[in-house]
Design a protein around this motif. Structure first.
Motif, short mmCIF file in Angstrom:
data_model
loop_
_atom_site.label_atom_id
_atom_site.label_comp_id
_atom_site.label_asym_id
_atom_site.label_seq_id
_atom_site.Cartn_x
_atom_site.Cartn_y
_atom_site.Cartn_z
N ARG A 20 0.88 -1.16 -0.17
CA ARG A 20 0.05 -0.08 0.04
C ARG A 20 0.85 1.21 -0.01
O ARG A 20 1.49 1.40 1.11
N TYR A 21 0.67 2.19 -1.13
CA TYR A 21 1.52 3.12 -1.16
C TYR A 21 0.67 4.46 -0.91
O TYR A 21 -0.27 4.48 -1.34
N ASP A 22 1.15 5.01 0.12
CA ASP A 22 0.25 6.28 0.81
C ASP A 22 0.94 7.41 0.44
O ASP A 22 0.30 8.57 0.94
N ASN A 23 1.88 7.68 -0.41
CA ASN A 23 2.15 8.95 -0.99
C ASN A 23 2.81 9.61 0.18
O ASN A 23 3.01 11.09 0.10
N ALA A 24 3.31 9.12 1.35
CA ALA A 24 3.63 9.81 2.53
C ALA A 24 2.63 10.90 3.21
O ALA A 24 3.18 11.34 4.06
N THR A 25 1.55 10.66 2.58
CA THR A 25 0.57 11.62 3.45
C THR A 25 -0.37 10.68 4.22
O THR A 25 -1.40 10.35 3.74
N GLY A 57 9.54 2.60 0.87
CA GLY A 57 8.28 2.39 0.12
C GLY A 57 7.60 3.71 -0.23
O GLY A 57 7.01 3.60 -1.52
N ALA A 58 7.80 4.68 0.64
CA ALA A 58 7.15 5.95 0.15
C ALA A 58 8.01 6.75 -0.74
O ALA A 58 7.51 7.74 -1.63
N SER A 59 9.15 6.59 -0.74
CA SER A 59 10.36 7.19 -1.76
C SER A 59 11.02 6.12 -2.57
O SER A 59 12.41 5.94 -2.33
N PRO A 60 10.40 5.41 -3.46
CA PRO A 60 11.08 4.40 -4.26
C PRO A 60 12.47 4.71 -5.06
O PRO A 60 12.29 5.85 -5.43
N GLY A 108 8.94 2.12 6.77
CA GLY A 108 9.09 2.52 5.24
C GLY A 108 9.70 1.44 4.46
O GLY A 108 9.58 1.67 3.24
#
Lengths: 296, 662
Positions: free
Chosen positions: B207-212, B265-268, B644
């Motif tokens: 699950r990618y949450d775009n860091a938000t 994960g949020a900054s691949p 992360g």
């Protein structure tokens, strides 16, 4: 040199080092900033529609509302996690942990990382928090605990972290300085960094505007490529002021070019600049009380 | 005792006495057993009945698709961490210690150190090993280790029968493994060889949450990118007898792994690459006499580690490193038994580590080197007193290290040197009041020398601090071991309480946004209970349980980060026995629990607890062919050991295994 530019010159002297100083871009992790109450705010939760309530989704508080009138935001951090506190004008702590790294369950990131700054110029009654390196998220919070929105100032499909440093809101438009520059020459403009990045402050969505500083990049005499790194951002009316610390692109060296003070017309994005000969590694620009109108 | 047949094999769960029995029989096969004069009354192996140890067999064919790190889940007190799917970094901490507080031995050779950091277990193939010996707290004196957390010893394969076996595994996310292993015994020598390769796309969904974290509208399911790995390995292990009193063994191991670095994960990261190549060789000679034995070990290793990140996707700034590590090791150990109840052990080790960093995108860095000399002296008092077995093992160890390296200070390169001497001690005791019951305990302290990087920086973001002192730890434990064997089953139990306190922990302190310096600033305390049980009922049921509870304390009342307060594992196998033309059908189930833990020293970010449920079926076909199908994380929990870095969720694997007598 116009009036605004003269104003900025006075400001630019903060935060620089001499030619040989080690690179120290930010003064430290514990920092804070004063909340703009619009000059009339007495209760953070009772602003009129033209104030924060126009931005804030009523009845949708994610954080505990603050009692009293907060005037200062203080960030504490150990570089792993952070906590944001709110203080009254007399220094009384109104909330020692208004929001912190553990306010909500972590996803791929925690609520706040260990590298957090407070935006210099939020809308009245709001606080802008900037989660910097690798997270790259700007969050606008209302003092009633509701969230205006979160904006990630990087491409969702890119691996480049532009490392946002500061944010201000001018009218309905927000601006973020992006400190790092994408080493990939093929990067799209929006993914390039080293700029002031625009967004809609009411929706927290990128508006496609950016002020590019790539013309200030270059190579030192020793052959070290340096970037133009905008840091602290200030406004005066429709103008934006920042200082570009021109330090090596890959942080491989402490050598750098002279910093540059820039003044940007927020309407036209026109840039005026002044090289601060002899001053390097500058990042911070601040107003000198009483000198805000070009009286220097 | 009624119909019970109680075993004398005290140390349960394959605890060290089990090792002795196994090794003794192994020696018999290799020729030692035919020489009565070699059967000296002293211990012929490295085991220590007073140590808090657990041995896990790596030869258990029930799970031919296991990895070394998965095997360690069965060890109480062990906390295994992983950074991704197959082939990604994985290591273990013991009893709440730091990752760097665990020392790793490959046979007799140390393969980890303050500069190379914890061993990446994902580099090593399980097929190359016979068993894992895990010593929590103080380790046996013969290892000459002063590790704070403990020692993990990987024992090379020592099968007793001539045979050849091959395994091939394919699974989810493009994962595969292939191995061929042979064991040959010729005269007085035995030769084991192993070669194989493995790979994986590693593109599991997450699950990618775009860091938000407050904005779910931009969440989506993505696949891990740039996570592919490709590895190869080979091992040669020769062991045999020389003359009537000597035993010689040689070990050669080569492993390599390359692949992408997927980043957070949020900054691949899409372009970062890594490459790790290791070669290791060790030679051991052991001479056994009537009243003593002498062991000589010499070995060396080479490691090249490349990391390429031309876009600065991982960390700060761009990198194109090509670091090499060279390591030489020698150890002389002597064991003498002047009387029936007294045994004296002396160990002397010399170790030379060389570190040659290179970054094509940065200024040249000079080599650094560390020479470590250590010595251990142990006294073993043992015997029976009215049928009660007693053993006491006090030992002292002194480690002296000199490190030379270049670092930057005030913009100038300077040669720094650091000389550190640290004594450590250990006292272990065991009492066997009943044949099936043992009481054990120990007190020990340990140390970890600061690494070259911590001492002298990296000429960039990490500043030098040659004044660092070693991290120090004190540990104590006490426990009960039980092993009951009856005609139709057996059960082995271990239960221990332990305490670990660590001081002068080295942490990087930021001096600006982009620079940091290592300082002795942290300390902590861990109290815990570790329990394990293994049982079997006839030939049809086998099970295993391990759980560990930790209570940690850091300054200002906080808990130490990264330490789950509870970890538990249970495994059960049901075997049918011969079933028509099938030789056996086995149903396998596993359950793992990892309690919540804090991500940060300030205890603000609590990582949630999670469970993994696994299952599988193995069918033993005639003619030495086995088919194994397994499913991991059936509930698809995924989760994270490092914030992360998402872990793969539900996944499957099919393994074919063929074995033949030679």
């Amino acid at each position: 040199m116009n009036r605004f530019f003269a104003w900025g010159l006075v400001l630019a002297l903060a935060g620089c080092g001499d030619d040989d100083a080690p690179m120290t871009v930010d003064g430290g992790r514990d920092g804070g900033i004063a909340i703009d109450d619009g000059g009339t705010m007495t209760d953070a939760t009772t602003e009129d529609a033209g104030g924060p309530m126009g931005l804030c989704p009523a009845g949708d508080a994610l954080l505990d509302p603050v009692s009293g009138t907060p005037r200062f935001v203080v960030v504490g951090s150990d570089y792993t996690s952070s906590v944001v506190s709110l203080l009254a004008a007399d220094g009384t702590v109104l909330s020692d942990a208004w929001i912190d790294s553990g306010t909500t369950a972590p996803g791929l990131v925690s609520t706040l990382s260990g590298d957090v700054a407070v935006g210099s110029g939020a809308a009245a009654g709001t606080v802008i928090l900037i989660d910097r390196q690798s997270t790259d998220v700007v969050s606008a919070w209302c003092l009633d605990g509701s969230l205006v929105g979160q904006l990630r100032v990087r491409s969702a499909d890119s691996s480049f972290s532009p490392n946002p440093h500061d944010a201000v809101v001018v009218g309905d438009t927000g601006w973020v300085t992006r400190n790092d520059t994408n080493p990939s020459g093929a990067a799209e403009p929006g993914d390039r960094g080293g700029d002031i990045f625009g967004f809609d402050a009411t929706t927290m969505v990128a508006n496609g505007r950016r002020v590019d500083f790539s013309s200030f990049e270059g190579m030192t005499d020793a052959g070290v490529a340096y970037s133009a790194r905008p840091g602290r951002l200030l406004t005066n009316g429709a103008r934006l002021f920042t200082v570009l610390g021109r330090t090596p692109t890959d942080y491989s060296d402490t050598d750098a070019a002279a910093s540059v003070f820039v003044s940007v017309d927020a309407t036209s994005s026109a840039v005026e600049s002044l090289e601060l000969t002899g001053l390097r590694n500058c990042d911070l620009v601040d107003a000198i009380p009483g000198k805000e109108h070009g009286s220097s | 005792m009624h119909r019970l047949s109680l075993a004398l094999l005290l140390p349960a769960l394959g605890v060290t006495a089990g090792v002795r029995a196994q090794d003794a029989s192994a020696d018999e096969d290799y020729g030692f057993g035919a020489m009565a004069e070699v059967a000296a009354p002293i211990a012929e192996t490295d085991e220590d009945d007073t140590a808090a140890s657990t041995v896990v067999s790596a030869r258990d064919t029930s799970r031919a698709d296991l990895t070394l790190q998965e095997l360690l889940f069965e060890v109480p007190g062990a906390h295994v961490v992983q950074s991704g799917g197959q082939g990604s970094y994985s290591t273990v901490s013991l009893r709440g210690g730091e990752l760097g507080h665990t020392s790793f031995l490959l046979g007799e050779m140390p393969v980890s150190g303050p500069d190379s950091g914890p061993l990446d277990l994902s580099l090593l193939p399980i097929e190359a090993f016979d068993r894992l010996e895990v010593y929590r707290g103080g380790a046996p004196a013969l290892f000459d280790s002063g590790a704070i957390g403990g020692v993990v010893r990987l024992v090379p394969r020592e099968d007793r029968q001539d045979r050849l076996f091959a395994t091939a595994t394919g699974g989810s996310f493009g994962s595969w493994r292939a191995d061929v292993t042979s064991v040959l015994r010729r005269g007085r020598f035995f030769v084991a060889t192993n070669a194989g390769a493995d790979g994986s796309r590693g593109d599991f969904p997450y699950r990618y949450d775009n860091a938000t974290v407050f904005d779910p509208t931009d969440d989506e399911i993505r696949r891990r990118a740039n996570a592919e790995t490709l590895g190869a390995h080979g091992m040669l292990h020769v062991r045999g007898t020389v003359g009537s009193h000597g035993r010689v063994s040689a070990l050669l191991l080569g492993v390599s792994r390359q692949g992408g670095m997927p980043g957070l994960g949020a900054s691949p990261a899409y372009d970062a690459r890594r490459e790790d190549l290791r070669a290791l060789g060790a030679l051991e000679y052991q001479h056994c006499g009537e009243h003593g034995r002498l062991q000589l070990v010499v070995g060396g290793s080479f490691r090249r580690q490349r990391f390429t990140d031309l876009l600065g996707e991982i960390g700060i700034g761009r990198d194109a490193t090509n670091d090499t590590f060279r390591h030489f090791f020698s150890r002389v150990a002597g064991v003498a038994q002047p009387t029936a109840w007294l045994e004296l052990t002396s160990v002397m080790s010399v170790r030379r580590d060389g570190y040659d960093p290179e970054n094509r995108l940065s200024r040249d860095e000079s080599r650094s080197a560390r020479t470590t000399i250590s010595g251990t002296q142990e006294v073993r008092l043992h015997g029976d007193l009215r049928g009660v077995g007693l053993e006491l093992r006090p030992s002292v160890r002194v480690e002296h290290a000199r490190t030379d390296a270049y670092g930057m200070r005030l913009g100038q390169e300077q040669l720094f040197d650091s000389t550190i001497t640290r004594p450590t001690f250990r006292v272990g005791a065991s009492v066997r009041p009943l044949p099936w019951l043992g009481l054990v305990g120990s007190l020990a302290n340990g140390t970890r020398m600061p690494s070259v990087l911590e001492l002298f920086g990296d000429r960039g973001a990490l500043l030098p601090n040659a004044e660092l002192t070693p991290e120090r730890g004190r540990s104590a434990d006490g426990g009960v071991l039980v092993r009951l064997v009856r005609e139709r089953g057996e059960v082995a139990l271990e239960a221990r309480y332990f305490h670990l306190s660590v001081e002068d922990l080295i942490r990087y302190q930021a001096t600006s946004q982009y620079t940091a310096i290592a300082q002795n600033v942290a300390r902590g305390e861990v109290n815990g209970v570790e329990n394990g049980a293994r049982f079997s009922i006839g030939a049809h049921v086998r099970g295993q349980v391990a759980w560990t509870y930790l209570k940690t304390r850091a300054p200002r009342g906080a808990e130490l980060p990264w330490r789950p307060n509870l970890e538990a594992r249970a495994g059960l196998e049901l075997h049918s026995g011969p079933l028509g033309w099938l030789e056996d059908v086995a149903l396998i189930g596993t359950w793992n629990h990892r309690g919540s833990f804090f991500h940060d020293p300030a205890n603000l970010v609590r990582m949630p607890s999670r469970h993994w449920i696994g299952g599988g079926v193995r069918v033993d076909l005639p003619r030495g062919l086995d088919v194994l199908f397994t499913a991991r994380d059936l509930a698809d929990e995924g989760g994270q050991d490092f914030l992360g870095q998402p872990l793969p969720g539900r996944r499957y694997a099919l393994t074919l295994r063929y074995e033949m007598e030679l």
